[in-house]
Enzyme design. Structure first.
Site, PDB file in Angstrom:
ATOM      1  N   LYS A  85       1.484  14.210 -11.345  1.00 29.20           N
ATOM      2  CA  LYS A  85       1.512  13.194  -9.974  1.00 29.20           C
ATOM      3  C   LYS A  85       2.534  13.743  -8.929  1.00 29.20           C
ATOM      4  CE  LYS A  85       2.480   8.015 -11.258  1.00 29.20           C
ATOM      5  NZ  LYS A  85       3.403   7.727 -12.192  1.00 29.20           N
TER       6      LYS A  85
HETATM    7  C1  E4P Z   1       2.767   4.015 -10.876  1.00 27.55           C
HETATM    8  O1  E4P Z   1       2.351   4.496 -11.526  1.00 27.55           O
HETATM    9  C2  E4P Z   1       3.817   3.441 -11.275  1.00 27.55           C
HETATM   10  O2  E4P Z   1       4.563   4.262 -12.922  1.00 27.55           O
HETATM   11  C3  E4P Z   1       4.733   1.957 -11.423  1.00 27.55           C
HETATM   12  O3  E4P Z   1       3.248   1.607 -11.329  1.00 27.55           O
HETATM   13  C4  E4P Z   1       5.036   1.746 -10.880  1.00 27.55           C
HETATM   14  O4  E4P Z   1       5.749   0.511 -10.368  1.00 27.55           O
HETATM   15  P1  E4P Z   1       6.692  -0.700 -10.017  1.00 27.55           P
HETATM   16  O5  E4P Z   1       6.341  -0.625  -9.191  1.00 27.55           O
HETATM   17  O6  E4P Z   1       6.715  -1.394 -11.153  1.00 27.55           O
HETATM   18  O7  E4P Z   1       7.983   0.443 -10.571  1.00 27.55           O
END
Ligand code: E4P
Length: 216
Positions: A85
């Site tokens: 990622k």
């Molecule tokens: C996606 O891969 C992220 O880990 C996640 O969805 C971020 O979510 P948040 O905005 O609730 O932190």
């Protein structure tokens, strides 16, 4: 639409997997910190082993292009089903372009615009993660972004899969599915909320009461 769990909590992943509807996991540095995890590699490897056929995203934490490239190569070796990622920046794009040609699968994260998603797909990202909830929080329509990216990818035949991320509630999941997004990554709580309905609960209570009334 497939469902991924957005968590680094092993127990939540185990419980989610028992339901038979989870085909991936996404983690990020915040989710890892929340669990008090210091050995990220070992936790990601544990998660990868729990769902060997699934896609497990582990996020880059290094700073600077050279260190990021080095860490991307390292993470890619942690498990066969790991997905690296990486944030939607020019540095990230360069690394995606370079390593995706070598077979590394990337999830381009922190995506907040169609242009970022377009460039991520051109660079060869396997997944792109537009953050719905954070856009909503900022007064924008997060789901509109998912909708736009899905339709543009379809128009041009990009194979990059759209992960509706930063999901806050069950309606986001319904709306993501309506856009044609390939995946929604959801917190465990939202996964459970997706299956809940008060009429199901009251219906069961009524059926059981009626059933018991004739068993006496
Ligand atoms: C996606 O891969 C992220 O880990 C996640 O969805 C971020 O979510 P948040 O905005 O609730 O932190």
């Amino acid at each position: 639409m497939r469902i991924f769990l957005d968590t680094a909590n092993i127990e939540e992943i185990k419980k989610g997997l028992k339901l038979g509807v989870v085909s991936g996991v996404t983690t990020n540095p915040t989710l890892v910190a929340k669990e008090g995890i210091s050995d990220y590699k070992s936790v990601v490897q544990q998660i990868c082993a729990l769902l060997p056929e699934g896609d497990v995203s582990a996020e880059i934490t290094a700073e600077g292009p050279a260190e990021m490239l080095k860490q991307a190569r390292e993470i890619a070796k942690w498990a066969p089903n790991v997905v690296v990622k990486i944030p939607a920046t020019a540095e990230g794009l360069e690394i995606i372009s370079k390593l995706s040609k070598e077979g590394v699968r990337f999830n381009m994260t922190l995506c907040f615009s169609v242009n970022q998603a377009l460039l991520g797909a051109l660079a060869g990202a396997a997944f792109v993660s537009p953050f719905v909830g954070r856009l909503d929080d900022a007064g924008h329509d997060g789901m509109m972004l998912i909708n736009d990216i899905v339709s543009i990818y379809k128009e041009y035949g990009f194979e990059t899969q759209v992960i509706a991320a930063s999901i806050r509630h069950p309606l986001h999941c319904t709306q993501a599915a309506q856009t044609g997004a390939g995946i929604a990554t959801v917190p465990y709580k939202v996964l459970m909320q997706m299956m809940q309905h008060p009429l199901t609960d009251s219906g069961i209570a009524r059926f059981m009461a009626d059933w018991k009334s004739v068993q006496k």
